[in-house]
Design a protein around this motif. Structure first.
Motif, mmCIF file in Angstrom:
data_model
loop_
_atom_site.group_PDB
_atom_site.id
_atom_site.type_symbol
_atom_site.label_atom_id
_atom_site.label_comp_id
_atom_site.label_asym_id
_atom_site.label_seq_id
_atom_site.Cartn_x
_atom_site.Cartn_y
_atom_site.Cartn_z
ATOM 1 N N UNK A 11 1.053 -1.304 0.093
ATOM 2 C CA UNK A 11 0.026 -0.499 -0.123
ATOM 3 C C UNK A 11 0.890 1.056 0.065
ATOM 4 N N UNK A 12 1.730 1.189 0.714
ATOM 5 C CA UNK A 12 3.034 2.116 0.586
ATOM 6 C C UNK A 12 3.853 2.858 -0.783
ATOM 7 N N UNK A 13 3.612 1.202 -1.443
ATOM 8 C CA UNK A 13 3.604 1.280 -3.226
ATOM 9 C C UNK A 13 3.005 2.082 -3.726
ATOM 10 N N UNK A 14 1.666 2.111 -3.668
ATOM 11 C CA UNK A 14 0.547 2.838 -4.421
ATOM 12 C C UNK A 14 0.357 4.390 -3.866
ATOM 13 N N UNK A 15 2.064 4.848 -2.997
ATOM 14 C CA UNK A 15 1.384 6.409 -1.906
ATOM 15 C C UNK A 15 0.537 5.940 -0.917
ATOM 16 N N UNK A 16 0.739 5.714 -0.272
ATOM 17 C CA UNK A 16 -1.019 5.444 1.170
ATOM 18 C C UNK A 16 -0.128 5.216 1.983
ATOM 19 N N UNK A 17 -0.697 6.373 2.626
ATOM 20 C CA UNK A 17 0.419 6.517 4.652
ATOM 21 C C UNK A 17 -0.352 5.514 5.090
ATOM 22 N N UNK A 18 0.409 4.371 6.101
ATOM 23 C CA UNK A 18 -0.036 3.211 7.361
ATOM 24 C C UNK A 18 0.388 3.497 8.413
ATOM 25 N N UNK A 19 -1.102 2.996 9.391
ATOM 26 C CA UNK A 19 -0.573 2.940 10.512
ATOM 27 C C UNK A 19 -1.170 0.881 10.802
ATOM 28 N N UNK A 20 -0.726 1.074 11.283
ATOM 29 C CA UNK A 20 -1.756 -0.541 12.155
ATOM 30 C C UNK A 20 -1.810 -0.370 13.936
ATOM 31 N N UNK A 21 -2.893 -1.533 13.879
ATOM 32 C CA UNK A 21 -3.547 -2.074 15.441
ATOM 33 C C UNK A 21 -2.810 -3.312 15.372
ATOM 34 N N UNK A 22 -2.292 -3.629 16.174
ATOM 35 C CA UNK A 22 -2.121 -5.666 16.004
ATOM 36 C C UNK A 22 -3.924 -6.157 17.396
ATOM 37 N N UNK A 23 -4.646 -5.060 18.089
ATOM 38 C CA UNK A 23 -5.490 -6.059 18.279
ATOM 39 C C UNK A 23 -6.837 -5.059 18.346
#
Length: 446
Positions: free
Chosen positions: A23-35
C-alpha cells in the motif's frame, strides 16, 4: 491513491508487513494495530479507511467494528475474513462494515475495494453505506439536506434540533452531523428519551453516586460524561419528562450538570443533537414542553423530508435496500416490475424510509431473487392505490387547495411566517416544509 491514510488492524505480522509495503508503494500512508483494543485507542481523526480482521485475539473484529462505529460513524471499514467465513463477513456488513474481503485475496482486489469504497464515501452527496441508507437521494430536497448537514457539522453550533416524521432517518442525520464534524474522533452517544423509565433517565443522563437511590450499588458515569468531546443524540426529545427538562436546560446553557446524589457539579463539552416527530410548539402551548427549553433547542434546525416529498428517490432506495438485504440473506436481489413500481409510487409511505426498508426485507426473505409484481405486494399497498387517474387528479386538487390556503394566510399576515402558521393551525416548521414542497417563493424570515 496518494495521501490515503489506512489503519490496518490484524495480528498476523507477516500479512501486515506485506500489506503495508504494497500500500505504501501505491502512495498510501499506513498505521497498524495488532489488536482490537489497540485499534480502539488509536486516533482516528486522520484515518481515511480501516482494514479490520474478523479473527482478532481479545476483542474480536465484530466488537472492534462496533467500537469504531461508535467513535466515528462515517469512517469506512473493510472487513477481512478467513476462507469459508463468508457468513460472518456478511454479518459484519450488516453491522456497519462498508465491504469485506476473504483471505487469501489478490492485491488488485484490495486496491479496487479501497478505491470503490473511498469513491462511495464522498461527502456530497452521501451515496452508500448502512449509515447513509436513509440519506440516499438525488432529489432537490435531499441534496439540500446533504449540504446543510455538512455545513452545520463543521460549524461551531453545539445545539441542533432535527424535525421530521417517524422513519425519515433522523438518527442517520445525527450520526452524519457527528461524523462530518471535528468531534468525529470522540464518542457518539444515542439516548432514546421515550425508552427509559422516568425514574432512571436522570441517572442515565447525568450519572449517579453510590447509594444515591435504591439499587445504586456503585458510582455510575452518565451518558453526558461518556459523550464528553463528542456528540449526545437525544432522540424523541418531546417525550422527556417535564421534571427533567429544567435540568437539561441548565446543562445546555453552560455545560454544567450534577450527578444524582453528588455534592459537586461537573461539566462536559458536548454537541447536543435533539430530534422529535412531535410539534414542540404545540406541546409548549399545551404545557407539555418547557418554552425556554424549546427556544434553547430551536436555534439551528434541520427538517428531514418525508419519503412522499422525495418521490424521485424512491426507486433508488428500493434498489439499494434490495442489494443490501440480498447480500445479508445470501440470495439474488429482488426486482420491482413496472406494475409494482407504479404501486410503490402511489403509496403514501406513512412509515417513510423505515417502512420501505421493512417491505424490501420481507419480500427478499419470502421471494428471493424474484421479479416483484403488483400482486405480490402487501395488501396495504394494494388498497392505497386509487383506480386509473383518480389519484393524480385528486392529488392536483389537494395541492391547489393547499397552495391557496398557504398563500391566503401569508397575504393576510403580510408575509409573517409565524402569524401565518398560527392562522393555519400548524407549526412554523411545518409551514416552512409546505412552502418548500409547494415551491412558493418566500420573503425573508419574520
Amino acid at each position: 491513491m496518494p495521501d490515503v491514510h489506512v489503519l490496518i488492524v490484524d495480528d498476523e505480522e507477516a500479512l501486515v508487513r506485506s500489506l503495508s509495503y504494497a500500500l505504501r508503494e501505491e502512495g498510501m500512508r499506513i498505521s497498524t494495530a495488532s489488536s482490537g483494543e489497540a485499534a480502539l485507542q488509536h486516533p482516528l481523526d486522520d484515518i481515511d479507511i480501516v482494514l479490520l480482521d474478523l479473527g482478532l485475539p481479545g476483542i474480536d473484529g465484530m466488537a472492534t467494528l462496533d467500537g469504531l462505529r461508535q467513535r466515528s460513524p462515517l469512517l469506512p471499514v473493510i472487513m477481512i475474513s478467513a476462507h469459508g467465513d463468508t457468513r460472518a463477513a456478511v454479518q459484519a456488513v450488516k453491522g456497519g462494515a462498508t465491504d469485506y474481503l476473504t483471505k487469501p485475496f489478490e492485491l488488485d482486489d484490495l486496491l479496487a475495494t479501497i478505491s470503490s469504497t473511498l469513491a462511495l464515501d464522498v461527502p456530497e452527496p452521501i451515496t452508500s453505506g448502512e449509515l447513509a441508507a436513509g440519506l440516499q437521494g438525488q432529489s432537490a430536497v435531499m441534496l439540500a439536506l446533504h449540504g446543510a448537514v455538512q455545513r452545520i457539522a463543521r460549524s461551531s453550533a453545539t445545539r441542533i434540533l432535527l424535525l421530521g416524521e417517524s422513519g425519515t432517518g433522523k438518527t442517520l442525520v445525527a450520526q452524519a452531523l457527528h461524523g462530518y464534524s471535528s468531534r468525529a474522533g470522540s464518542a457518539f452517544i444515542e439516548v432514546n428519551c421515550a425508552a427509559l423509565p422516568e425514574q432512571l433517565i436522570e441517572a442515565e443522563l447525568f450519572g449517579s453516586e453510590k447509594g444515591a437511590y435504591t439499587g445504586a450499588h456503585q458510582k455510575r458515569a452518565g451518558l453526558v460524561s461518556q459523550a464528553n468531546g463528542g456528540t449526545l443524540f437525544l432522540d424523541e426529545i418531546g417525550e422527556l419528562p417535564l421534571s427533567l427538562q429544567a435540568k437539561l436546560l441548565h446543562f445546555l446553557e453552560n455545560g454544567n450538570y450534577r450527578a444524582v446524589g453528588a455534592s459537586q457539579a461537573s461539566s462536559a463539552d458536548v454537541r447536543v443533537v435533539a430530534a422529535t416527530n412531535r410539534d414542540l410548539a404545540d406541546d409548549v402551548r399545551l404545557g407539555r414542553f418547557r418554552e425556554d427549553l424549546f427556544y434553547r433547542l430551536n436555534v439551528i434546525t434541520l427538517d428531514i423530508p418525508a419519503l412522499r416529498e422525495r418521490e424521485e428517490d424512491l426507486l433508488l432506495l428500493a434498489r439499494y435496500f434490495a442489494q443490501r438485504q440480498a447480500l445479508e440473506e445470501g440470495v439474488s436481489p429482488i426486482r420491482f416490475l413496472p406494475d409494482s413500481v407504479e404501486r410503490l409510487r402511489r403509496h403514501r409511505w406513512p412509515g417513510n424510509v423505515r417502512e420501505l426498508k421493512n417491505l424490501v426485507e420481507r419480500l427478499t426473505i419470502l421471494l428471493p431473487g424474484q421479479g416483484i409484481s403488483a400482486a405480490m405486494l402487501p395488501v396495504q399497498l394494494q388498497e392505497s392505490v386509487l383506480p386509473d387517474n383518480t389519484a393524480l387528479v385528486l392529488g392536483d386538487q389537494l395541492e391547489r387547495a393547499e397552495r391557496e390556503l398557504v398563500t391566503d394566510a401569508l397575504t393576510r399576515t403580510a408575509g409573517h411566517k409565524g402569524l401565518a402558521a398560527q392562522l393555519l393551525g400548524i407549526s412554523r416548521h411545518a409551514l416552512k416544509r409546505r412552502l418548500q414542497r409547494l415551491g412558493i417563493e418566500r420573503s425573508p424570515e419574520r
